[in-house]
Design a protein around this motif. Structure first.
Motif, PDB file in Angstrom:
ATOM      1  N   ILE A  41      86.322  51.240  82.799  1.00 33.25           N
ATOM      2  CA  ILE A  41      87.521  52.088  82.684  1.00 33.25           C
ATOM      3  C   ILE A  41      87.147  53.570  82.681  1.00 33.25           C
ATOM      4  CG2 ILE A  41      87.590  52.144  80.160  1.00 33.25           C
ATOM      5  CD1 ILE A  41      90.658  51.748  80.408  1.00 33.25           C
ATOM      6  N   ALA A  42      88.028  54.397  83.251  1.00 35.84           N
ATOM      7  CA  ALA A  42      87.689  55.807  83.512  1.00 35.84           C
ATOM      8  C   ALA A  42      87.887  56.707  82.305  1.00 35.84           C
ATOM      9  CB  ALA A  42      88.491  56.323  84.705  1.00 35.84           C
ATOM     10  N   ASP A  43      87.045  56.500  81.303  1.00 34.38           N
ATOM     11  CA  ASP A  43      86.877  57.525  80.274  1.00 34.38           C
ATOM     12  C   ASP A  43      85.392  57.758  80.078  1.00 34.38           C
ATOM     13  OD1 ASP A  43      85.877  55.591  78.478  1.00 34.38           O
ATOM     14  OD2 ASP A  43      87.723  55.468  77.325  1.00 34.38           O
ATOM     15  N   MET A  44      85.028  58.724  79.262  1.00 34.51           N
ATOM     16  CA  MET A  44      83.624  59.118  79.128  1.00 34.51           C
ATOM     17  C   MET A  44      83.080  58.768  77.750  1.00 34.51           C
ATOM     18  SD  MET A  44      83.500  62.808  81.151  1.00 34.51           S
ATOM     19  CE  MET A  44      84.935  63.652  80.480  1.00 34.51           C
ATOM     20  N   ASP A  45      81.792  58.536  77.682  1.00 35.28           N
ATOM     21  CA  ASP A  45      81.125  58.243  76.417  1.00 35.28           C
ATOM     22  C   ASP A  45      80.617  59.511  75.736  1.00 35.28           C
ATOM     23  OD1 ASP A  45      81.517  55.474  76.547  1.00 35.28           O
ATOM     24  OD2 ASP A  45      79.729  55.194  77.779  1.00 35.28           O
ATOM     25  N   PHE A  46      81.197  60.662  76.095  1.00 34.70           N
ATOM     26  CA  PHE A  46      80.794  61.943  75.532  1.00 34.70           C
ATOM     27  C   PHE A  46      81.873  62.479  74.588  1.00 34.70           C
ATOM     28  CE2 PHE A  46      79.376  62.189  80.145  1.00 34.70           C
ATOM     29  CZ  PHE A  46      78.118  61.642  79.892  1.00 34.70           C
ATOM     30  N   SER A  47      81.445  63.242  73.595  1.00 38.26           N
ATOM     31  CA  SER A  47      82.400  63.936  72.733  1.00 38.26           C
ATOM     32  C   SER A  47      83.201  64.937  73.545  1.00 38.26           C
ATOM     33  CB  SER A  47      81.664  64.691  71.618  1.00 38.26           C
ATOM     34  OG  SER A  47      80.985  63.806  70.766  1.00 38.26           O
ATOM     35  N   SER A  48      84.475  65.048  73.236  1.00 40.46           N
ATOM     36  CA  SER A  48      85.293  66.101  73.838  1.00 40.46           C
ATOM     37  C   SER A  48      84.810  67.456  73.316  1.00 40.46           C
ATOM     38  CB  SER A  48      86.759  65.891  73.474  1.00 40.46           C
ATOM     39  OG  SER A  48      87.235  64.673  74.009  1.00 40.46           O
ATOM     40  N   PRO A  49      85.231  68.550  73.942  1.00 39.74           N
ATOM     41  CA  PRO A  49      84.817  69.870  73.452  1.00 39.74           C
ATOM     42  C   PRO A  49      85.157  70.062  71.980  1.00 39.74           C
ATOM     43  CG  PRO A  49      85.892  70.075  75.580  1.00 39.74           C
ATOM     44  CD  PRO A  49      86.064  68.642  75.153  1.00 39.74           C
ATOM     45  N   LYS A  50      84.282  70.745  71.280  1.00 37.24           N
ATOM     46  CA  LYS A  50      84.474  70.982  69.844  1.00 37.24           C
ATOM     47  C   LYS A  50      85.813  71.650  69.562  1.00 37.24           C
ATOM     48  CE  LYS A  50      82.997  71.173  65.542  1.00 37.24           C
ATOM     49  NZ  LYS A  50      82.816  69.936  64.748  1.00 37.24           N
ATOM     50  N   ALA A  51      86.253  72.508  70.454  1.00 36.18           N
ATOM     51  CA  ALA A  51      87.524  73.211  70.246  1.00 36.18           C
ATOM     52  C   ALA A  51      88.691  72.244  70.144  1.00 36.18           C
ATOM     53  CB  ALA A  51      87.764  74.193  71.385  1.00 36.18           C
ATOM     54  N   VAL A  52      88.603  71.126  70.854  1.00 36.94           N
ATOM     55  CA  VAL A  52      89.681  70.140  70.825  1.00 36.94           C
ATOM     56  C   VAL A  52      89.763  69.478  69.460  1.00 36.94           C
ATOM     57  CG1 VAL A  52      90.502  67.966  71.811  1.00 36.94           C
ATOM     58  CG2 VAL A  52      89.563  69.724  73.306  1.00 36.94           C
ATOM     59  N   SER A  53      88.648  68.951  68.976  1.00 34.98           N
ATOM     60  CA  SER A  53      88.669  68.277  67.673  1.00 34.98           C
ATOM     61  C   SER A  53      89.000  69.252  66.553  1.00 34.98           C
ATOM     62  CB  SER A  53      87.330  67.593  67.404  1.00 34.98           C
ATOM     63  OG  SER A  53      86.258  68.511  67.490  1.00 34.98           O
ATOM     64  N   THR A  54      88.522  70.487  66.665  1.00 33.68           N
ATOM     65  CA  THR A  54      88.822  71.492  65.640  1.00 33.68           C
ATOM     66  C   THR A  54      90.323  71.748  65.562  1.00 33.68           C
ATOM     67  OG1 THR A  54      86.671  72.574  65.900  1.00 33.68           O
ATOM     68  CG2 THR A  54      88.450  73.885  64.925  1.00 33.68           C
ATOM     69  N   ALA A  55      90.960  71.916  66.709  1.00 30.11           N
ATOM     70  CA  ALA A  55      92.394  72.190  66.741  1.00 30.11           C
ATOM     71  C   ALA A  55      93.196  71.007  66.209  1.00 30.11           C
ATOM     72  CB  ALA A  55      92.827  72.531  68.160  1.00 30.11           C
ATOM     73  N   ILE A  56      92.791  69.799  66.580  1.00 23.34           N
ATOM     74  CA  ILE A  56      93.519  68.609  66.117  1.00 23.34           C
ATOM     75  C   ILE A  56      93.342  68.408  64.616  1.00 23.34           C
ATOM     76  CG2 ILE A  56      93.543  66.091  66.249  1.00 23.34           C
ATOM     77  CD1 ILE A  56      92.995  66.378  69.252  1.00 23.34           C
ATOM     78  N   ILE A  57      92.124  68.579  64.143  1.00 25.69           N
ATOM     79  CA  ILE A  57      91.877  68.420  62.704  1.00 25.69           C
ATOM     80  C   ILE A  57      92.651  69.462  61.905  1.00 25.69           C
ATOM     81  CG2 ILE A  57      90.104  68.644  60.913  1.00 25.69           C
ATOM     82  CD1 ILE A  57      88.141  67.381  62.969  1.00 25.69           C
TER      83      ILE A  57
END
Length: 399
Positions: A41-57
């Motif tokens: 399936i077309a997703d990645m095994d890498f962390s998304s950019p730190k800015a994304v998780s920071t904003a969501i958290i």
């Protein structure tokens, strides 16, 4: 490049089992076995950019997750990204929000065609293209791609014949193309544009992989063709593939034509899907605002993975045919030298090689004997999967 490697460690293994990951936690349902290495399936095994998780958290720390509004800044981030990365100038009023590209395609088919109309696709192609047409009582009209030494091209003679049929109302374009990895040149897209203008056929352009393009190639937004913009087009985009945020269920339908936009908006209203995930807009905006350096590093890593795969296969598995993709993180593998049908190939991959790939037949009859592999994983994982296939084929040939 050294600094990028320090900042973005794509070699780091991030365990995904037990996180509700369809790729890793649904193996029994998908392959009938949990004992496979999944590269499907077309997703990645890498962390998304730190800015994304920071904003969501940061937003999640506020304890109320009630109805939300979409800030103008989200639209502005899309506008700025499209201009900076693709040279495409769009207006805020052109942008409609939707929970994903596939629902957006179905909405647009509803809005711009009638039951029984023909919708042209170019297989082998992303499986939901078939379903979004058939499930909505339209007819699948195939304009198969031509393979020339493993590199796929558009069959323009056949395309014109299909466009000339008055019952064929839409062309569903995959650009860049999934699964064959072509980044259509401006010249190729210009020919498609001219033919569609000639026969008054609208183009639905799935451009979800538009940011994932390797060196020497450039993505051309289909709607940017023409003067000043192709109004017979609907463009589907999202941050999901680019930044590995598909789980946020947030995408854009970009429609320059007011009349067509109104027809699509009408279906969004009828289906009551105008509200989006509270975190979707936040994560998407953060990605577009602050994720560019991460993306640039990702592209270097992905292209190295592509080179690694092609070199491995050409050197150690020469009877398996492969062409380096020009974009996306998906690669189309030709196993026809070994297997006469898809069922045999999938049984071999799952039960003998213990690798989970996408079955080629799902992309159309043209995919018989092929499989799609997802290279958006750690290089060590990719090499493990390739080694498993190599060892299994060596044993298979001895039978």
């Amino acid at each position: 490049m050294t600094n990028r490697k320090i900042l973005f460690d794509f070699d780091k293994i991030i365990p995904r089992q037990g996180t509700g990951s369809r790729k890793w936690d649904a193996l029994e349902n998908v392959f009938g076995s949990n004992d496979v290495l999944p590269l499907w399936i077309a997703d990645m095994d890498f962390s998304s950019p730190k800015a994304v998780s920071t904003a969501i958290i940061e937003r999640a720390n506020h304890p109320i997750y009630a109805y939300n509004t979409q800030e103008k800044s989200i639209y502005q981030s899309v506008i700025e990204w499209a201009k900076k990365r693709h040279g495409w100038e769009i207006e805020e009023e052109w942008i409609l929000l939707a929970p994903g590209v596939v629902p957006s395609i179905s909405l647009s088919i509803f809005a711009l065609s009638e039951p029984g109309d023909g919708i042209i696709i170019q297989p082998p192609v992303y499986p939901p293209f078939f379903a979004s047409i058939k499930d909505n009582d339209r007819k699948v009209i195939e304009n198969p791609l031509l393979s020339k030494n493993g590199r796929y091209e558009i069959d323009f003679e056949d395309l014109e014949q299909k466009l000339a049929e008055p019952n064929n109302k839409l062309l569903l374009l995959c650009s860049p193309h999934n699964p064959v990895g072509r980044v259509w040149s401006r010249e190729e897209l210009k020919k498609v544009y001219e033919l569609c203008q000639k026969y008054e056929v609208d183009v639905l352009a799935d451009e979800i992989h538009n940011d994932l393009v390797f060196q020497g190639h450039k993505h051309t937004v289909f709607a940017s063709l023409g003067t000043p913009v192709c109004k017979q087009s609907v463009t589907f985009m999202a941050a999901s593939k680019t930044f590995n945020v598909a789980g946020l269920n947030f995408s854009f339908i970009i429609v320059p034509c007011k009349r067509r936009r109104g027809l699509i908006q009408n279906w969004i209203t009828k289906l009551h899907i105008s509200r989006n995930n509270v975190f979707g807009g936040i994560g998407t905006e953060a990605a577009y605002r602050d994720g560019e350096a991460w993306l640039d590093a990702l592209l270097i890593y992905l292209e190295k993975n592509a080179d690694t795969l092609v070199d491995f296969i050409q050197t150690r598995l020469p009877e398996v045919k492969v062409s380096k993709p020009e974009g996306t993180y998906l690669v189309w593998l030709d196993f026809r030298a070994y297997f006469t049908n898809d069922k045999e190939l999938q049984k071999f991959l799952v039960q003998t090689a213990k690798v989970g790939l996408n079955a080629g037949r799902n992309f159309g009859t043209q995919g018989e004997g092929f499989a799609r592999i997802n290279i958006a994983t750690q290089r060590s994982v990719l090499l493990e999967a390739l080694t498993r296939i190599e060892n299994a084929l060596l044993n298979y040939k001895k039978i």
